[in-house]
Design a protein around this motif. Sequence first.
Motif, short mmCIF file in Angstrom:
data_model
loop_
_atom_site.label_atom_id
_atom_site.label_comp_id
_atom_site.label_asym_id
_atom_site.label_seq_id
_atom_site.Cartn_x
_atom_site.Cartn_y
_atom_site.Cartn_z
N ARG A 83 0.84 -1.21 0.00
CA ARG A 83 0.00 0.00 0.00
C ARG A 83 0.86 1.25 0.00
NH1 ARG A 83 -3.05 -3.06 3.72
NH2 ARG A 83 -2.12 -1.95 5.46
N ARG A 84 1.95 1.22 0.77
CA ARG A 84 2.84 2.39 0.83
C ARG A 84 3.46 2.66 -0.54
NH1 ARG A 84 8.15 2.39 4.57
NH2 ARG A 84 8.96 1.23 2.77
N GLN A 85 3.87 1.60 -1.24
CA GLN A 85 4.44 1.77 -2.57
C GLN A 85 3.41 2.30 -3.56
OE1 GLN A 85 7.52 1.74 -1.42
NE2 GLN A 85 8.17 0.81 -3.35
N GLN A 86 2.19 1.79 -3.47
CA GLN A 86 1.12 2.27 -4.35
C GLN A 86 0.83 3.74 -4.11
OE1 GLN A 86 -2.03 -0.42 -3.40
NE2 GLN A 86 -1.15 -2.14 -4.54
N ASN A 87 0.78 4.13 -2.84
CA ASN A 87 0.51 5.53 -2.50
C ASN A 87 1.62 6.44 -3.01
OD1 ASN A 87 -1.86 4.81 -1.21
ND2 ASN A 87 -0.93 4.72 0.81
N ALA A 88 2.87 5.97 -2.87
CA ALA A 88 4.00 6.79 -3.35
C ALA A 88 3.94 6.95 -4.87
CB ALA A 88 5.32 6.12 -2.94
N THR A 89 3.59 5.89 -5.57
CA THR A 89 3.49 5.98 -7.03
C THR A 89 2.39 6.95 -7.44
OG1 THR A 89 4.24 3.69 -7.27
CG2 THR A 89 3.02 4.65 -9.13
N GLU A 90 1.23 6.88 -6.76
CA GLU A 90 0.13 7.77 -7.09
C GLU A 90 0.48 9.22 -6.78
OE1 GLU A 90 -3.10 6.24 -4.86
OE2 GLU A 90 -3.33 4.42 -6.10
N THR A 91 1.20 9.47 -5.66
CA THR A 91 1.60 10.83 -5.30
C THR A 91 2.54 11.40 -6.35
OG1 THR A 91 1.34 10.35 -2.94
CG2 THR A 91 2.74 12.22 -3.55
#
Length: 393
Positions: A378-386
């Motif tokens: 989830r953290r990686q997904q959030n970073a990619t979206e940001t």
Amino acid sequence: MEDRRTTAIELDVSADADRLLQETVAQFEYCANATAEWCWADDGGHTVTRIADAERRLFRRFRRETALPPNLVQQAVRRGVEAVKSSVARLNDGERVGRPGFASGLAVYDERDADLDREGASLATTDGRASCDFVHSTNVEETLDRLADERCEFRGGHLECRDGDWYLHASTVRVDASALESDGEHGTALGVEVGEENVAVASDGTFWSTDGLANGCVAPAGDSQSPTGSGVKSMDSAVENETNGAVEEANSAVEKGTNEYGRAELYLHRVGNELVTAAVEHGCSHIVFEDVTHDSEAGTGASATTSKLLRQYVEYRAAEHGVEVARVTSESAAHRCSTCGFEHEDNHDGERFECLECGFQNHAAYNASRNIGASYRRRQQNATETNANAAKQ
């Protein structure tokens, strides 16, 4: 996906069975050492690293020279070849490594050479089978309950003599299709929970109990009795080159039981190697530990020390396979349901986890390990979206 666990089961061994097991282990180690000697090229020539080549040359010889059953001969040859392959890899990395050897007092079994039932184990030896009762404990009962499940199978393990007591490190496998998930873009993360009851629990369902630690003791960082002062690489050499002169002192401390810290840290190193193997087998891009340093209580306890040492060993080995090691802060790992996401402190009671929302039940540490892996994704997904949103602005 496989739900795999390894449990150290103490055996109640008679005098006759002890003699047979001692002979079996000694002959197993002879074959493993002779294999490593035959494969290793001391003169700089060709080193053999293919198991099939070694078996073709050595199998009949070992059958003549020893009384080992055929399957144990094959396991010994495999052990010798794998040690040589590991040493060759380190040589290619510029390390100074000698021919590997073994003096650890163990033999590797598979399901063909060991049978388990509710009462004990029947183990192939140099002279028929040795029947040994189990010294029952909570871990043993859990393993036997797993074997009663038709989806679960015994997949072998290794037999070792430790301070005069015999242990069978039995591996069991059960199908668990939801253990690991990947979102495709960010790869698959193997979550690892480190705790007091289990040295480590991985999100593929593998458990490593504290039975392998010497009284649960792991030396604090900087302890003069701890072999970690020599670095992770020297511990790796201690595992793969147990009779090498450079590690004779460490080997004596570990294998003869004269240094409980040395034994514990060698066990942690072996756990680390198996974690990396699991990650590679499952195609994981990351091995993820929970970051306990933010917790003033947990960050100074035995679990934090164990986690730190284990993570160091994993980082060293994982780098060789292109697997990254990460840490996440996941305060809800223990109480969050890894199936439906419902979070409540009453979901978790000791080692038992039961979701109040969806009814999912499992070992609490296994549930936590799945949450740790999911938290990283989830953290990686959030970073990619940001980053994507920032690029659009």
